[in-house]
Design a protein around this motif. Structure first.
Motif, PDB file in Angstrom:
ATOM      1  N   LYS A  24       0.637  -1.179   0.358  1.00  0.00           N
ATOM      2  CA  LYS A  24      -0.229   0.322  -0.228  1.00  0.00           C
ATOM      3  C   LYS A  24       0.665   1.342  -0.004  1.00  0.00           C
ATOM      4  N   ASN A  25       0.649   2.761  -0.905  1.00  0.00           N
ATOM      5  CA  ASN A  25       0.963   3.495  -0.361  1.00  0.00           C
ATOM      6  C   ASN A  25       0.033   4.640  -1.107  1.00  0.00           C
ATOM      7  N   ARG A  26       0.886   5.884  -0.616  1.00  0.00           N
ATOM      8  CA  ARG A  26      -0.283   6.858  -1.027  1.00  0.00           C
ATOM      9  C   ARG A  26       0.499   8.412  -1.412  1.00  0.00           C
ATOM     10  N   THR A  27       0.251   8.819  -2.357  1.00  0.00           N
ATOM     11  CA  THR A  27       1.303   9.978  -2.918  1.00  0.00           C
ATOM     12  C   THR A  27       0.464  10.787  -3.046  1.00  0.00           C
ATOM     13  N   ILE A  28       0.535  11.947  -3.052  1.00  0.00           N
ATOM     14  CA  ILE A  28      -0.387  13.151  -3.778  1.00  0.00           C
ATOM     15  C   ILE A  28       1.129  13.767  -4.237  1.00  0.00           C
ATOM     16  N   VAL A  29       0.107  14.975  -5.180  1.00  0.00           N
ATOM     17  CA  VAL A  29       1.473  15.327  -5.747  1.00  0.00           C
ATOM     18  C   VAL A  29       0.415  16.815  -5.796  1.00  0.00           C
ATOM     19  N   SER A  30       0.546  18.162  -5.697  1.00  0.00           N
ATOM     20  CA  SER A  30       0.479  19.463  -5.852  1.00  0.00           C
ATOM     21  C   SER A  30       1.219  19.930  -6.775  1.00  0.00           C
ATOM     22  N   GLU A  31      -0.083  21.225  -6.938  1.00  0.00           N
ATOM     23  CA  GLU A  31       0.142  21.798  -8.727  1.00  0.00           C
ATOM     24  C   GLU A  31       1.313  22.600  -8.275  1.00  0.00           C
ATOM     25  N   ASP A  32       2.346  22.688  -6.987  1.00  0.00           N
ATOM     26  CA  ASP A  32       3.605  23.683  -7.168  1.00  0.00           C
ATOM     27  C   ASP A  32       4.422  22.617  -7.212  1.00  0.00           C
ATOM     28  N   GLY A  33       4.383  21.034  -7.554  1.00  0.00           N
ATOM     29  CA  GLY A  33       5.203  20.600  -7.875  1.00  0.00           C
ATOM     30  C   GLY A  33       6.202  20.103  -6.636  1.00  0.00           C
ATOM     31  N   LEU A  34       5.401  19.942  -5.343  1.00  0.00           N
ATOM     32  CA  LEU A  34       5.768  18.864  -4.080  1.00  0.00           C
ATOM     33  C   LEU A  34       5.338  17.406  -4.633  1.00  0.00           C
ATOM     34  N   ASP A  48      11.075  17.668  -4.462  1.00  0.00           N
ATOM     35  CA  ASP A  48      10.402  18.702  -5.393  1.00  0.00           C
ATOM     36  C   ASP A  48      10.543  18.495  -6.899  1.00  0.00           C
ATOM     37  N   LEU A  49       9.393  18.275  -7.595  1.00  0.00           N
ATOM     38  CA  LEU A  49       9.759  17.939  -8.867  1.00  0.00           C
ATOM     39  C   LEU A  49       9.814  18.732 -10.205  1.00  0.00           C
ATOM     40  N   THR A  50      10.041  20.037  -9.693  1.00  0.00           N
ATOM     41  CA  THR A  50      10.477  21.036 -10.279  1.00  0.00           C
ATOM     42  C   THR A  50      11.539  21.134 -10.450  1.00  0.00           C
ATOM     43  N   ALA A  51      12.292  20.623  -9.144  1.00  0.00           N
ATOM     44  CA  ALA A  51      14.150  21.055  -9.377  1.00  0.00           C
ATOM     45  C   ALA A  51      14.736  19.559  -9.471  1.00  0.00           C
ATOM     46  N   ASP A  52      13.945  18.776  -9.499  1.00  0.00           N
ATOM     47  CA  ASP A  52      14.350  17.323  -9.016  1.00  0.00           C
ATOM     48  C   ASP A  52      13.272  16.303  -9.872  1.00  0.00           C
ATOM     49  N   PRO A  53      13.452  16.814 -11.244  1.00  0.00           N
ATOM     50  CA  PRO A  53      12.441  15.840 -11.670  1.00  0.00           C
ATOM     51  C   PRO A  53      12.850  14.074 -12.069  1.00  0.00           C
ATOM     52  N   ASP A  54      13.355  14.034 -11.447  1.00  0.00           N
ATOM     53  CA  ASP A  54      14.462  12.073 -12.204  1.00  0.00           C
ATOM     54  C   ASP A  54      13.786  11.826 -10.250  1.00  0.00           C
ATOM     55  N   GLU A  55      13.395  12.539  -9.639  1.00  0.00           N
ATOM     56  CA  GLU A  55      13.243  11.959  -7.885  1.00  0.00           C
ATOM     57  C   GLU A  55      14.087  11.351  -7.107  1.00  0.00           C
ATOM     58  N   MET A  56      15.279  12.154  -7.329  1.00  0.00           N
ATOM     59  CA  MET A  56      16.586  11.453  -6.274  1.00  0.00           C
ATOM     60  C   MET A  56      17.503  12.203  -5.549  1.00  0.00           C
ATOM     61  N   ASP A  57      16.476  13.301  -5.633  1.00  0.00           N
ATOM     62  CA  ASP A  57      16.899  13.794  -4.129  1.00  0.00           C
ATOM     63  C   ASP A  57      16.207  14.004  -3.053  1.00  0.00           C
ATOM     64  N   PRO A  58      15.245  13.177  -2.523  1.00  0.00           N
ATOM     65  CA  PRO A  58      14.281  13.656  -1.203  1.00  0.00           C
ATOM     66  C   PRO A  58      14.736  14.679  -0.583  1.00  0.00           C
ATOM     67  N   ILE A  59      13.696  15.554  -0.186  1.00  0.00           N
ATOM     68  CA  ILE A  59      13.572  16.640   0.782  1.00  0.00           C
ATOM     69  C   ILE A  59      13.140  16.697   1.512  1.00  0.00           C
ATOM     70  N   HIS A  60      12.707  15.243   2.407  1.00  0.00           N
ATOM     71  CA  HIS A  60      11.495  15.578   3.274  1.00  0.00           C
ATOM     72  C   HIS A  60      12.171  15.207   5.041  1.00  0.00           C
ATOM     73  N   ARG A  61      13.359  15.208   4.925  1.00  0.00           N
ATOM     74  CA  ARG A  61      14.248  15.168   6.449  1.00  0.00           C
ATOM     75  C   ARG A  61      15.030  17.262   6.013  1.00  0.00           C
ATOM     76  N   THR A  62      15.126  17.117   4.904  1.00  0.00           N
ATOM     77  CA  THR A  62      15.747  18.794   5.295  1.00  0.00           C
ATOM     78  C   THR A  62      14.584  19.957   5.011  1.00  0.00           C
ATOM     79  N   ARG A  63      13.452  19.633   4.502  1.00  0.00           N
ATOM     80  CA  ARG A  63      12.603  20.410   4.854  1.00  0.00           C
ATOM     81  C   ARG A  63      11.222  19.929   5.700  1.00  0.00           C
TER      82      ARG A  63
END
Length: 92
Positions: A24-34, A48-63
């Protein structure tokens, strides 16, 4: 029109195990690219899909504030989904 996309992935447990993923996985993609994902294990990821479209650098720990905001948006979106509408064909 919504300001997000809600994705609900429910895989059979055997298939998830063969793919080395959670059932089970749940995902939300916001209009601002998160993109925020929460997995059945309790683990989560924020990109942040705008800055990282390939999803290589997760920001959940730094933000953490953005993570908390997206978690709340995910919870609100899931609560707004009407179970009666599941499986109903979409009409255009």
């Amino acid at each position: 029109v919504r300001d997000h996309v809600l994705i609900e992935d429910d895989l059979p447990h055997a298939l998830a195990a063969s793919r080395n993923s959670t059932a089970k996985n749940r995902t939300i993609v916001s209009e601002d690219g998160l993109k925020y994902s929460r997995h059945g294990t309790g683990e989560d990821q924020l990109f942040d899909l705008t800055a990282d479209p390939d999803e290589m650098d997760p920001i959940h720990r730094t933000r953490p504030a953005r993570r908390a905001q997206m978690l709340e948006r995910l919870a609100d979106a899931l609560m707004a989904v009407d179970d009666d509408a599941r499986g109903t064909p979409l009409t255009v």
